[in-house]
Design a protein around this motif. Structure first.
Motif: not given
Length: 464
Positions: A197, A199, A368-374, A399, A402, A405
């Protein structure tokens, strides 16, 4: 605010797993329960059959009359997933309704009872479900608000006995949006505190600090059950509680003589003395750890070890947590909710241990895009444990996309013997073109909508 002053409970996002547990609670209390959700699901259909009025279109005209006419007698509960431009949300806000988050209401309910709160970036749903099942098996007065549908009870709300001041409330303590900081438990379990999490939190250190804040809220003289991998980092200075440190093979409480047979595990538990030959009704090394944590928590609630042992054997698990869909001689099909690299690693290591010398194929949908990116590197490494990977597109959930991503960030670094990129349109064709031995669908998005079609395809193809 006193919950007793309300006749009507109106939910925005009633079909969420945590929201629906609250809805069921208020329904059992005899209140009028209604709500909105974006789409009809098996869960919302079940809620409607239980007497709740639910609609699936955002419009002021769909709000029930008792909600419109009895503002002061209506409590509105919403999920943070509701968008800011939601018509009903903004109407109710403008009209002066009391609007609370799910976590705030769960905190208000649980403060009236002895609370067992189970937190962790993974493992909390199964562990809290185990705790609730053990307490119910023991005949304790209890209510469990869970983040999954338990197989034993086909519900995310478990109740036993009359509700009194002695009732034990089991709450899944969600770290998302720091929701668990509304809880003040007598007994708390912390299974893990991985970076997740981001994000919301920004960095791992902020996640760690939030878990420390949660532990500080345990009642003075209460009990903390914490995994050995995070005990020193999170709880070294928490002297207001009694600490119990557990792990698979290390800690004050641990397992030995672990064996797997027919997809299930047996082990001896050390820490209470020795409890031998515990048979666990659900597979997975991580579930042995969850069972140890649940055992410690329920002993603090007065349950004897013999009852705990019997309850663990009869525990059938949680939907979408290492759930067997098919268990034939030719083909095994398992579904799991794992959506973090640590969860996927634990799941696939157990699968490979249980089905040695068999090809393990995993279908994974990133969430999630953020979780994949991170965590792109972590996803690639954990998925590579499988012999074959089918990687779907990212499920966006709350989301927006991004730029730059996508699932290819993960796909390029997967080192399995075979890897295939796919999407919701061509997944079934891709699966039909490969040999299936041991298959797993994994993810927290809408990959579960493929479970039945895949099951039917496998049964037809292999005559399971």
């Amino acid at each position: 605010m006193k919950l007793e002053q309300y006749n009507n409970i109106y939910f925005l996002g009633i079909g969420g797993i945590g929201m629906s547990a609250l809805a069921r609670w208020f329904m059992k209390k005899g209140l009028s329960v209604s709500g909105y959700d974006k789409t009809s699901t098996a869960l919302t259909v079940a809620l409607e059959k239980e007497g709740m009025k639910i609609h699936y279109e955002d419009g002021i005209e769909f709000i029930p009359q008792e909600v419109v006419q009895e503002r002061d007698k209506t409590l509105v509960i919403f999920t943070p997933a509701i968008p800011k431009d939601h018509k009903e949300y903004n109407y109710l806000k403008e009209k002066g309704y009391l609007i609370n988050k799910r976590s705030e209401v769960l905190g208000l309910i649980s403060k009236d009872y002895q609370t067992v709160a189970v937190a962790g970036t993974h493992g909390k749903t199964t562990t809290s479900s185990m705790v609730a099942h053990i307490l119910k098996t023991a005949g304790k007065s209890m209510v469990g608000f869970l983040g999954g549908i338990t197989t034993n009870y086909n519900s995310n709300l478990i109740m036993q006995g009359d509700v009194t001041r002695e009732t034990i409330a089991v709450a899944e303590a969600d770290e998302f949006d720091r929701s668990f900081l509304t809880l003040y438990p007598q007994v708390a379990v912390v299974t893990s505190a991985d970076a997740d999490h981001l994000d919301i939190y920004g960095d791992h250190e902020s996640v760690i600090q939030s878990f420390k804040d949660f532990i500080k809220q345990i009642n003075k003289g209460g009990h903390l059950i914490i995994h050995e991998s995070i005990a020193e980092k999170l709880a070294s200075n928490m002297n207001h509680v009694t600490k119990y440190i557990y792990g698979l093979s290390r800690g004050q409480f641990f397992a030995s003589n672990i064996s797997a047979e027919n997809g299930f595990f047996e082990f001896d538990l050390h820490g209470f003395g020795d409890v031998e030959h515990i048979k666990l009704g659900v597979p997975g090394f991580h579930n042995i750890e969850n069972a140890i944590a649940a055992s410690i928590a329920t002993t603090q609630c007065g349950v004897d070890l013999s009852t705990i042992k019997n309850a663990l054997e009869s525990f059938s698990g949680v939907k979408r947590r290492f759930e067997f869909i098919l268990k034939g001689k030719q083909v095994i099909f398992v579904d799991d909710y794992a959506h973090h690299p640590a969860e996927i690693e634990a799941f696939l290591k157990s699968m490979k241990s249980m089905y040695q010398n068999r090809k393990v194929t995993v279908v994974f949908q990133p969430h999630l895009f953020t979780r994949t990116r991170d965590f792109a590197d972590g996803f690639a490494k954990s998925l590579s444990i499988a012999d074959e990977v089918l990687l779907m597109d990212i499920y966006p959930a709350r989301e927006l996309p991004i730029p730059g991503v996508d699932a290819d960030m993960v796909f390029k670094d997967i080192t399995s013997i075979s890897k295939i990129r796919c999407n919701k349109t061509n997944l079934m064709d891709k699966l039909s073109s490969i040999d299936i031995d041991v298959l797993a669908t994994v993810g927290a998005g809408d990959i579960d909508t493929f479970i039945q079609p895949i099951k039917e395809m496998v049964i037809k193809r292999y005559e399971v």
